[in-house]
Scaffold this active site. Structure first.
Site, short mmCIF file in Angstrom:
data_model
loop_
_atom_site.label_atom_id
_atom_site.label_comp_id
_atom_site.label_asym_id
_atom_site.label_seq_id
_atom_site.Cartn_x
_atom_site.Cartn_y
_atom_site.Cartn_z
N GLY A 27 0.74 -1.31 0.07
CA GLY A 27 0.00 -0.16 -0.02
C GLY A 27 1.02 1.38 -0.16
O GLY A 27 1.95 1.22 0.68
N ASP A 52 -1.06 -0.83 -4.54
CA ASP A 52 -2.24 -0.02 -4.35
C ASP A 52 -2.11 1.23 -4.12
O ASP A 52 -1.40 1.73 -3.12
CB ASP A 52 -2.87 -0.67 -3.29
CG ASP A 52 -4.17 -0.17 -2.75
OD1 ASP A 52 -5.13 -0.55 -3.35
OD2 ASP A 52 -4.25 0.85 -1.93
N TYR A 57 -5.38 9.51 -2.33
CA TYR A 57 -3.89 9.46 -1.63
C TYR A 57 -3.00 10.42 -2.01
O TYR A 57 -2.05 10.59 -1.36
CB TYR A 57 -3.34 8.06 -1.73
CG TYR A 57 -4.08 6.83 -1.50
CD1 TYR A 57 -5.19 6.99 -0.47
CD2 TYR A 57 -3.78 5.39 -1.74
CE1 TYR A 57 -5.76 5.68 0.05
CE2 TYR A 57 -4.55 4.26 -1.23
CZ TYR A 57 -5.49 4.68 -0.25
OH TYR A 57 -6.11 3.41 0.14
N LYS A 86 -8.09 3.71 -7.24
CA LYS A 86 -9.47 3.91 -6.95
C LYS A 86 -10.13 5.25 -7.42
O LYS A 86 -9.24 6.13 -7.34
CB LYS A 86 -9.49 3.79 -5.53
CG LYS A 86 -8.78 2.77 -4.89
CD LYS A 86 -8.73 2.68 -3.21
CE LYS A 86 -7.85 1.66 -2.78
NZ LYS A 86 -6.70 2.19 -2.65
N HIS A 119 -13.87 3.74 -4.47
CA HIS A 119 -12.96 3.95 -3.11
C HIS A 119 -13.70 3.98 -1.80
O HIS A 119 -13.51 3.31 -1.03
CB HIS A 119 -12.26 5.32 -3.06
CG HIS A 119 -11.12 5.33 -2.10
ND1 HIS A 119 -10.08 6.21 -2.28
CD2 HIS A 119 -10.99 4.79 -0.93
CE1 HIS A 119 -9.36 5.95 -1.37
NE2 HIS A 119 -9.83 5.29 -0.42
N SER A 169 -14.54 -0.99 -2.58
CA SER A 169 -13.86 -0.82 -1.33
C SER A 169 -14.59 0.11 -0.31
O SER A 169 -15.56 0.72 -0.23
CB SER A 169 -12.57 0.23 -1.88
OG SER A 169 -11.96 0.70 -0.77
N LEU A 220 -1.77 -5.05 9.46
CA LEU A 220 -1.18 -5.01 10.74
C LEU A 220 -1.59 -3.92 11.76
O LEU A 220 -0.78 -3.91 12.62
CB LEU A 220 0.59 -4.65 10.28
CG LEU A 220 1.16 -5.69 9.23
CD1 LEU A 220 2.55 -5.13 8.77
CD2 LEU A 220 1.30 -6.81 9.55
N SER A 264 5.07 0.26 4.55
CA SER A 264 6.26 0.68 5.26
C SER A 264 7.29 1.72 4.50
O SER A 264 7.09 1.72 3.35
CB SER A 264 7.21 -0.43 6.11
OG SER A 264 8.37 0.04 6.69
N ARG A 269 12.01 -3.09 6.68
CA ARG A 269 10.85 -3.58 6.97
C ARG A 269 9.98 -4.14 5.93
O ARG A 269 9.14 -5.19 5.93
CB ARG A 269 10.17 -2.31 7.83
CG ARG A 269 8.65 -2.81 8.49
CD ARG A 269 8.93 -3.87 9.66
NE ARG A 269 9.88 -3.63 10.56
CZ ARG A 269 9.50 -2.75 11.54
NH1 ARG A 269 8.31 -2.08 11.83
NH2 ARG A 269 10.41 -2.45 12.37
#
Length: 313
Positions: A27, A52, A57, A86, A119, A169, A220, A264, A269
Protein backbone atom coordinates in the site's frame (compact mmCIF):
# COMPACT_ATOMS: atom_id res chain seq x y z
CA UNK A 1 16.69 -18.58 9.04
CA UNK A 2 14.42 -21.30 7.76
CA UNK A 3 13.97 -21.65 4.03
CA UNK A 4 10.78 -19.92 2.93
CA UNK A 5 7.89 -21.83 1.40
CA UNK A 6 5.84 -20.39 -1.46
CA UNK A 7 3.16 -18.68 0.67
CA UNK A 8 4.43 -15.23 -0.27
CA UNK A 9 3.96 -16.07 -3.96
CA UNK A 10 0.27 -16.92 -3.52
CA UNK A 11 -2.09 -15.50 -6.16
CA UNK A 12 -5.87 -15.44 -6.05
CA UNK A 13 -7.77 -15.86 -9.32
CA UNK A 14 -10.19 -13.12 -10.36
CA UNK A 15 -13.74 -14.08 -11.28
CA UNK A 16 -13.86 -12.27 -14.61
CA UNK A 17 -11.00 -14.22 -16.16
CA UNK A 18 -8.59 -11.29 -16.11
CA UNK A 19 -5.84 -13.08 -14.25
CA UNK A 20 -4.94 -13.25 -10.58
CA UNK A 21 -4.06 -10.79 -7.83
CA UNK A 22 -0.96 -11.42 -5.72
CA UNK A 23 -1.99 -12.08 -2.12
CA UNK A 24 0.82 -9.88 -0.77
CA UNK A 25 0.22 -6.28 -1.77
CA UNK A 26 2.04 -3.05 -0.99
CA UNK A 27 0.00 0.00 0.00
CA UNK A 28 1.20 3.50 -0.86
CA UNK A 29 -0.77 5.68 1.56
CA UNK A 30 2.46 7.44 2.57
CA UNK A 31 2.21 11.22 3.16
CA UNK A 32 5.65 12.26 1.88
CA UNK A 33 6.12 12.15 -1.94
CA UNK A 34 9.83 11.27 -1.85
CA UNK A 35 9.23 8.55 0.73
CA UNK A 36 6.37 7.18 -1.41
CA UNK A 37 8.58 6.87 -4.48
CA UNK A 38 11.47 5.32 -2.58
CA UNK A 39 9.23 2.89 -0.70
CA UNK A 40 7.47 1.81 -3.91
CA UNK A 41 10.82 1.06 -5.55
CA UNK A 42 11.99 -0.79 -2.46
CA UNK A 43 8.78 -2.83 -2.43
CA UNK A 44 9.20 -3.88 -6.05
CA UNK A 45 12.86 -4.73 -5.47
CA UNK A 46 11.91 -6.79 -2.39
CA UNK A 47 9.49 -8.87 -4.46
CA UNK A 48 6.07 -7.24 -4.05
CA UNK A 49 4.10 -7.49 -7.30
CA UNK A 50 0.85 -5.79 -6.26
CA UNK A 51 0.81 -2.01 -5.74
CA UNK A 52 -2.20 -0.18 -4.31
CA UNK A 53 -2.79 3.54 -4.67
CA UNK A 54 -5.74 5.92 -5.13
CA UNK A 55 -6.66 9.32 -6.51
CA UNK A 56 -7.43 10.38 -2.93
CA UNK A 57 -4.02 9.29 -1.60
CA UNK A 58 -2.33 11.79 -3.93
CA UNK A 59 0.45 9.22 -4.50
CA UNK A 60 -0.32 8.05 -8.05
CA UNK A 61 2.33 10.32 -9.58
CA UNK A 62 5.10 9.03 -7.31
CA UNK A 63 4.02 5.40 -7.73
CA UNK A 64 4.08 5.92 -11.49
CA UNK A 65 7.56 7.43 -11.37
CA UNK A 66 8.86 4.56 -9.24
CA UNK A 67 7.42 1.96 -11.61
CA UNK A 68 8.80 3.77 -14.64
CA UNK A 69 12.32 3.73 -13.19
CA UNK A 70 12.11 0.06 -12.22
CA UNK A 71 10.67 -0.95 -15.60
CA UNK A 72 13.41 0.96 -17.43
CA UNK A 73 16.04 -0.92 -15.43
CA UNK A 74 14.73 -4.07 -17.15
CA UNK A 75 14.54 -6.43 -14.19
CA UNK A 76 10.75 -6.15 -13.78
CA UNK A 77 8.18 -5.81 -16.56
CA UNK A 78 4.90 -3.96 -16.49
CA UNK A 79 2.94 -7.19 -16.97
CA UNK A 80 4.57 -8.60 -13.82
CA UNK A 81 2.99 -5.93 -11.59
CA UNK A 82 -0.67 -5.84 -10.56
CA UNK A 83 -1.62 -2.17 -10.20
CA UNK A 84 -4.67 -1.00 -8.26
CA UNK A 85 -6.10 2.49 -8.00
CA UNK A 86 -9.44 3.95 -6.94
CA UNK A 87 -12.22 6.29 -8.02
CA UNK A 88 -12.77 9.02 -5.45
CA UNK A 89 -16.14 10.01 -3.96
CA UNK A 90 -16.39 13.30 -5.85
CA UNK A 91 -16.36 11.44 -9.18
CA UNK A 92 -19.30 9.07 -8.68
CA UNK A 93 -21.47 10.72 -11.32
CA UNK A 94 -21.30 8.45 -14.39
CA UNK A 95 -20.17 11.29 -16.64
CA UNK A 96 -17.15 11.90 -14.37
CA UNK A 97 -15.92 8.30 -14.05
CA UNK A 98 -14.02 7.97 -17.33
CA UNK A 99 -12.20 11.28 -17.03
CA UNK A 100 -11.20 10.47 -13.44
CA UNK A 101 -9.91 7.08 -14.58
CA UNK A 102 -7.93 8.60 -17.44
CA UNK A 103 -6.38 11.16 -15.09
CA UNK A 104 -5.25 8.32 -12.83
CA UNK A 105 -3.73 6.49 -15.79
CA UNK A 106 -1.86 9.63 -16.79
CA UNK A 107 -0.44 10.15 -13.30
CA UNK A 108 0.57 6.48 -13.13
CA UNK A 109 2.13 6.65 -16.64
CA UNK A 110 0.27 3.48 -17.59
CA UNK A 111 -1.83 2.30 -20.52
CA UNK A 112 -4.07 0.20 -18.27
CA UNK A 113 -4.63 -0.75 -14.64
CA UNK A 114 -5.27 -4.25 -13.39
CA UNK A 115 -7.97 -3.25 -10.90
CA UNK A 116 -10.05 -0.10 -10.42
CA UNK A 117 -12.05 0.22 -7.21
CA UNK A 118 -14.85 2.53 -6.12
CA UNK A 119 -13.03 3.98 -3.12
CA UNK A 120 -16.12 4.18 -0.92
CA UNK A 121 -19.87 3.72 -1.55
CA UNK A 122 -20.45 7.37 -0.55
CA UNK A 123 -20.89 9.98 -3.28
CA UNK A 124 -19.62 13.47 -2.40
CA UNK A 125 -20.50 16.76 -4.09
CA UNK A 126 -18.89 16.53 -7.55
CA UNK A 127 -15.99 18.83 -8.24
CA UNK A 128 -12.28 19.32 -7.74
CA UNK A 129 -12.44 19.66 -3.93
CA UNK A 130 -11.82 16.16 -2.60
CA UNK A 131 -13.28 16.85 0.85
CA UNK A 132 -16.27 19.18 0.24
CA UNK A 133 -17.66 20.71 3.44
CA UNK A 134 -20.48 23.11 4.26
CA UNK A 135 -20.28 26.11 6.58
CA UNK A 136 -20.69 23.81 9.59
CA UNK A 137 -17.81 21.57 8.45
CA UNK A 138 -20.16 18.74 7.45
CA UNK A 139 -19.38 16.64 4.39
CA UNK A 140 -21.54 17.60 1.39
CA UNK A 141 -22.92 14.38 -0.05
CA UNK A 142 -24.35 13.88 -3.53
CA UNK A 143 -27.79 12.27 -3.32
CA UNK A 144 -28.32 12.44 -7.08
CA UNK A 145 -26.35 9.30 -7.91
CA UNK A 146 -26.52 5.70 -6.70
CA UNK A 147 -23.73 3.19 -6.25
CA UNK A 148 -25.21 1.13 -9.07
CA UNK A 149 -25.10 4.19 -11.39
CA UNK A 150 -21.39 4.51 -10.68
CA UNK A 151 -20.84 0.78 -11.06
CA UNK A 152 -22.39 0.76 -14.53
CA UNK A 153 -19.91 3.45 -15.59
CA UNK A 154 -17.11 1.31 -14.15
CA UNK A 155 -18.33 -1.62 -16.25
CA UNK A 156 -17.84 0.49 -19.37
CA UNK A 157 -14.16 0.92 -18.51
CA UNK A 158 -13.74 -2.86 -18.46
CA UNK A 159 -15.46 -3.14 -21.83
CA UNK A 160 -13.05 -0.57 -23.27
CA UNK A 161 -10.10 -2.71 -22.18
CA UNK A 162 -7.95 -0.29 -20.20
CA UNK A 163 -9.26 -1.51 -16.86
CA UNK A 164 -8.97 -5.27 -16.49
CA UNK A 165 -11.12 -5.70 -13.38
CA UNK A 166 -13.30 -3.61 -11.07
CA UNK A 167 -14.28 -3.85 -7.45
CA UNK A 168 -15.55 -2.18 -4.30
CA UNK A 169 -13.76 -0.68 -1.34
CA UNK A 170 -14.79 0.29 2.20
CA UNK A 171 -18.16 -1.45 1.95
CA UNK A 172 -20.27 -3.68 4.13
CA UNK A 173 -21.81 -7.00 3.20
CA UNK A 174 -25.16 -5.52 2.13
CA UNK A 175 -23.61 -3.22 -0.49
CA UNK A 176 -21.51 -6.09 -1.82
CA UNK A 177 -24.64 -8.22 -2.14
CA UNK A 178 -26.53 -5.38 -3.81
CA UNK A 179 -23.94 -4.91 -6.54
CA UNK A 180 -23.24 -8.63 -6.95
CA UNK A 181 -26.93 -9.36 -7.51
CA UNK A 182 -27.62 -6.53 -9.97
CA UNK A 183 -24.39 -5.89 -11.87
CA UNK A 184 -23.54 -7.17 -15.33
CA UNK A 185 -19.87 -7.45 -14.34
CA UNK A 186 -19.56 -8.76 -10.80
CA UNK A 187 -17.01 -7.27 -8.38
CA UNK A 188 -13.68 -9.04 -8.70
CA UNK A 189 -12.28 -7.69 -5.42
CA UNK A 190 -13.71 -6.25 -2.21
CA UNK A 191 -11.12 -4.12 -0.39
CA UNK A 192 -11.88 -3.59 3.32
CA UNK A 193 -10.22 -3.19 6.68
CA UNK A 194 -9.62 -6.66 8.07
CA UNK A 195 -7.30 -8.21 10.67
CA UNK A 196 -7.72 -10.43 13.75
CA UNK A 197 -9.58 -7.63 15.57
CA UNK A 198 -11.94 -7.23 12.58
CA UNK A 199 -11.93 -10.59 10.75
CA UNK A 200 -15.08 -9.92 8.69
CA UNK A 201 -15.93 -13.62 8.60
CA UNK A 202 -19.42 -13.15 7.11
CA UNK A 203 -18.10 -10.94 4.33
CA UNK A 204 -15.24 -13.35 3.67
CA UNK A 205 -17.65 -16.29 3.47
CA UNK A 206 -19.85 -14.42 0.97
CA UNK A 207 -16.81 -13.47 -1.12
CA UNK A 208 -15.50 -17.03 -1.21
CA UNK A 209 -18.93 -18.40 -2.15
CA UNK A 210 -19.23 -15.89 -4.99
CA UNK A 211 -15.69 -16.01 -6.32
CA UNK A 212 -14.76 -12.55 -5.04
CA UNK A 213 -11.32 -11.82 -3.58
CA UNK A 214 -11.35 -10.08 -0.20
CA UNK A 215 -8.32 -7.82 0.08
CA UNK A 216 -7.55 -6.67 3.62
CA UNK A 217 -6.07 -3.28 4.39
CA UNK A 218 -4.64 -2.37 7.81
CA UNK A 219 -3.58 -6.01 8.03
CA UNK A 220 -0.99 -5.03 10.65
CA UNK A 221 -3.24 -2.54 12.43
CA UNK A 222 -1.84 0.65 10.88
CA UNK A 223 0.06 1.43 14.12
CA UNK A 224 -3.28 2.22 15.77
CA UNK A 225 -4.36 1.42 19.31
CA UNK A 226 -4.86 -1.30 20.40
CA UNK A 227 -1.65 -2.48 18.73
CA UNK A 228 -2.08 -5.74 16.86
CA UNK A 229 1.66 -6.27 16.71
CA UNK A 230 1.72 -6.36 20.52
CA UNK A 231 -1.25 -8.69 20.97
CA UNK A 232 -0.20 -11.51 23.35
CA UNK A 233 -1.55 -14.24 21.05
CA UNK A 234 0.42 -12.85 18.10
CA UNK A 235 3.65 -12.29 20.04
CA UNK A 236 3.48 -15.77 21.60
CA UNK A 237 3.12 -17.37 18.16
CA UNK A 238 5.95 -15.20 16.85
CA UNK A 239 8.27 -16.42 19.61
CA UNK A 240 7.21 -20.02 19.11
CA UNK A 241 7.72 -19.98 15.34
CA UNK A 242 10.75 -17.70 15.14
CA UNK A 243 8.89 -15.11 13.10
CA UNK A 244 8.31 -11.39 13.53
CA UNK A 245 4.78 -10.48 14.73
CA UNK A 246 4.13 -8.80 11.36
CA UNK A 247 5.03 -12.00 9.53
CA UNK A 248 2.60 -13.94 11.74
CA UNK A 249 -0.26 -11.56 10.92
CA UNK A 250 0.47 -11.54 7.19
CA UNK A 251 0.71 -15.34 7.03
CA UNK A 252 -2.61 -15.67 8.90
CA UNK A 253 -4.29 -13.36 6.40
CA UNK A 254 -3.10 -15.36 3.40
CA UNK A 255 -3.77 -18.76 4.96
CA UNK A 256 -7.38 -17.87 5.73
CA UNK A 257 -7.90 -17.01 2.08
CA UNK A 258 -7.54 -13.25 1.73
CA UNK A 259 -5.23 -10.94 -0.13
CA UNK A 260 -3.75 -8.12 1.93
CA UNK A 261 -1.91 -4.82 1.93
CA UNK A 262 1.02 -3.84 4.06
CA UNK A 263 3.06 -0.66 3.95
CA UNK A 264 6.30 0.77 5.28
CA UNK A 265 8.84 3.46 4.43
CA UNK A 266 11.75 1.40 5.79
CA UNK A 267 13.52 -0.92 3.29
CA UNK A 268 14.42 -3.50 5.95
CA UNK A 269 10.83 -3.62 7.17
CA UNK A 270 9.56 -3.88 3.60
CA UNK A 271 11.82 -6.91 3.04
CA UNK A 272 10.68 -8.47 6.32
CA UNK A 273 7.03 -8.01 5.35
CA UNK A 274 7.64 -9.83 2.08
CA UNK A 275 9.46 -12.74 3.74
CA UNK A 276 6.24 -14.47 4.73
CA UNK A 277 6.02 -18.23 5.23
CA UNK A 278 3.24 -20.51 6.40
CA UNK A 279 2.18 -20.85 10.00
CA UNK A 280 1.31 -24.24 11.54
CA UNK A 281 -2.44 -24.84 11.24
CA UNK A 282 -2.86 -24.79 15.00
CA UNK A 283 -1.42 -21.26 15.07
CA UNK A 284 -3.87 -20.13 12.38
CA UNK A 285 -6.74 -21.55 14.45
CA UNK A 286 -5.38 -19.95 17.60
CA UNK A 287 -5.53 -16.51 15.98
CA UNK A 288 -8.93 -17.09 14.36
CA UNK A 289 -10.57 -18.53 17.45
CA UNK A 290 -8.51 -17.23 20.35
CA UNK A 291 -8.55 -13.48 19.69
CA UNK A 292 -11.93 -12.17 20.80
CA UNK A 293 -11.35 -8.39 20.77
CA UNK A 294 -13.31 -6.59 18.03
CA UNK A 295 -12.13 -3.13 16.97
CA UNK A 296 -12.60 -1.14 13.77
CA UNK A 297 -9.66 1.20 13.28
CA UNK A 298 -10.99 3.25 10.36
CA UNK A 299 -14.49 4.74 10.36
CA UNK A 300 -14.55 5.30 6.58
CA UNK A 301 -17.38 2.76 6.16
CA UNK A 302 -19.64 5.06 8.20
CA UNK A 303 -18.92 8.41 6.52
CA UNK A 304 -16.85 7.89 3.37
CA UNK A 305 -14.08 9.99 4.94
CA UNK A 306 -10.87 7.93 5.14
CA UNK A 307 -9.67 7.77 8.72
CA UNK A 308 -6.02 7.19 7.79
CA UNK A 309 -5.73 10.33 5.62
CA UNK A 310 -5.14 13.54 7.59
CA UNK A 311 -7.51 16.37 6.68
CA UNK A 312 -6.00 19.48 5.15
CA UNK A 313 -7.22 22.49 7.09
Amino acid sequence: MKALDNLRDTKLALNNGSGAIPALGFGTLIPDPIATKNATKAALEAGFRCLDTAERYRTEKEVGEAMEEVFKAGTIKREDVFVVTKLWNTNHRPERVKSAFEASLQRLQLDYVDLYLIHTPFAFQPGDVQDPRDANDNVIYDTGVTLLDTWKAMEELVKEGRCKAIGLSDVGLEKVKEISETATIKPAVVHVESHPYLPEWDLLDFCKTNGIVLQAFAALGHSSEPKLLEDPVITAIARRTGKAPAQVLLAWAIQRGTALLTSSKTPSRIKENFDVSALPEDAVREISEGIKLRVRLNAVVETGVPGFIPRKK
